[in-house]
Motif scaffolding. Sequence first.
Motif, PDB file in Angstrom:
ATOM      1  N   VAL A   1       0.808  -1.219   0.000  1.00  0.00           N
ATOM      2  CA  VAL A   1       0.000   0.000   0.000  1.00  0.00           C
ATOM      3  C   VAL A   1       0.845   1.274   0.000  1.00  0.00           C
ATOM      4  O   VAL A   1       0.343   2.342  -0.336  1.00  0.00           O
ATOM      5  CB  VAL A   1      -1.027   0.026   1.163  1.00  0.00           C
ATOM      6  N   ILE A   2       2.115   1.169   0.341  1.00  0.00           N
ATOM      7  CA  ILE A   2       3.018   2.330   0.374  1.00  0.00           C
ATOM      8  C   ILE A   2       3.008   3.117  -0.945  1.00  0.00           C
ATOM      9  O   ILE A   2       2.979   4.350  -0.917  1.00  0.00           O
ATOM     10  CB  ILE A   2       4.458   1.901   0.769  1.00  0.00           C
ATOM     11  N   PRO A   3       3.039   2.472  -2.113  1.00  0.00           N
ATOM     12  CA  PRO A   3       3.050   3.268  -3.345  1.00  0.00           C
ATOM     13  C   PRO A   3       1.883   4.245  -3.470  1.00  0.00           C
ATOM     14  O   PRO A   3       2.018   5.309  -4.077  1.00  0.00           O
ATOM     15  CB  PRO A   3       3.011   2.210  -4.450  1.00  0.00           C
ATOM     16  N   ASP A   4       0.743   3.916  -2.878  1.00  0.00           N
ATOM     17  CA  ASP A   4      -0.411   4.803  -3.007  1.00  0.00           C
ATOM     18  C   ASP A   4      -0.390   5.997  -2.069  1.00  0.00           C
ATOM     19  O   ASP A   4      -1.313   6.816  -2.098  1.00  0.00           O
ATOM     20  CB  ASP A   4      -1.717   4.020  -2.833  1.00  0.00           C
ATOM     21  N   LEU A   5       0.658   6.139  -1.285  1.00  0.00           N
ATOM     22  CA  LEU A   5       0.783   7.375  -0.509  1.00  0.00           C
ATOM     23  C   LEU A   5       0.942   8.578  -1.435  1.00  0.00           C
ATOM     24  O   LEU A   5       0.746   9.712  -1.025  1.00  0.00           O
ATOM     25  CB  LEU A   5       1.957   7.291   0.473  1.00  0.00           C
ATOM     26  N   ASP A   6       1.267   8.293  -2.699  1.00  0.00           N
ATOM     27  CA  ASP A   6       1.407   9.384  -3.665  1.00  0.00           C
ATOM     28  C   ASP A   6       0.094  10.108  -3.957  1.00  0.00           C
ATOM     29  O   ASP A   6       0.095  11.182  -4.542  1.00  0.00           O
ATOM     30  CB  ASP A   6       2.065   8.900  -4.955  1.00  0.00           C
ATOM     31  N   VAL A   7      -1.035   9.559  -3.522  1.00  0.00           N
ATOM     32  CA  VAL A   7      -2.299  10.281  -3.728  1.00  0.00           C
ATOM     33  C   VAL A   7      -2.326  11.566  -2.914  1.00  0.00           C
ATOM     34  O   VAL A   7      -3.100  12.478  -3.234  1.00  0.00           O
ATOM     35  CB  VAL A   7      -3.554   9.420  -3.421  1.00  0.00           C
ATOM     36  N   MET A   8      -1.466  11.654  -1.896  1.00  0.00           N
ATOM     37  CA  MET A   8      -1.383  12.896  -1.125  1.00  0.00           C
ATOM     38  C   MET A   8      -0.876  14.051  -1.985  1.00  0.00           C
ATOM     39  O   MET A   8      -1.065  15.215  -1.651  1.00  0.00           O
ATOM     40  CB  MET A   8      -0.500  12.715   0.106  1.00  0.00           C
ATOM     41  N   ALA A   9      -0.239  13.724  -3.101  1.00  0.00           N
ATOM     42  CA  ALA A   9       0.260  14.761  -4.008  1.00  0.00           C
ATOM     43  C   ALA A   9      -0.873  15.648  -4.507  1.00  0.00           C
ATOM     44  O   ALA A   9      -0.677  16.848  -4.741  1.00  0.00           O
ATOM     45  CB  ALA A   9       0.987  14.116  -5.183  1.00  0.00           C
ATOM     46  N   PHE A  10      -2.068  15.073  -4.647  1.00  0.00           N
ATOM     47  CA  PHE A  10      -3.213  15.867  -5.083  1.00  0.00           C
ATOM     48  C   PHE A  10      -3.477  17.031  -4.128  1.00  0.00           C
ATOM     49  O   PHE A  10      -3.822  18.120  -4.550  1.00  0.00           O
ATOM     50  CB  PHE A  10      -4.479  14.997  -5.187  1.00  0.00           C
ATOM     51  N   LYS A  11      -3.290  16.796  -2.832  1.00  0.00           N
ATOM     52  CA  LYS A  11      -3.535  17.835  -1.815  1.00  0.00           C
ATOM     53  C   LYS A  11      -2.552  19.003  -1.948  1.00  0.00           C
ATOM     54  O   LYS A  11      -2.839  20.096  -1.511  1.00  0.00           O
ATOM     55  CB  LYS A  11      -3.417  17.241  -0.406  1.00  0.00           C
TER      56      LYS A  11
END
Length: 179
Positions: free
Chosen positions: A35-45
Amino acid sequence: MASAFGHALVVVSLGRALPKGYSWKVVLVGVICTVIPDLDVMAFKFGIPYESFWGHRGFSHSLLFALIWGVVCAAGFSVRSSDRKFFWIHTVFFFLCTASHAVLDAMTNGGLGVAFFSPWDDTRYFFPWQPIAVSPIGAARFFSERGWEVLKSEAIWIGIPCVAAYLLTFLLKRKVGKK
């Protein structure tokens, strides 16, 4: 992206293939790796565009990131062991867990693809076969009719192969153990 449930299921079946004596702690860290790779969704913020290097499915979904993260996690487990064999087994396991995230995402039917070869090539790729329904981003969107459709899709395209692999590994280990 595939859901966190789909990603975690892959690790449980991969964990079954680990040599005898490996703990569920290793498998739990493997689940975290998926699940670590999906921490990149924080980039949207932060206003980082989806298609950028740091955007969703960018560098954190690359094979290089999976290797680096695999080494970091393996180092954490191997601190107390001087046996290099365990370090490399852990590295390969954690690499596969992390890389499996990008592989599943490249099999989904939505998004912009996966930057497997970042930082050298930021091209986003999908596999030619994309049977997995893309999961909506965010818990509120996931726990909806759309999320239910994703789970049904993952039950077929991730669940059945993972259960088959788990059972096959179980039977093979049992057969080898009797010799």
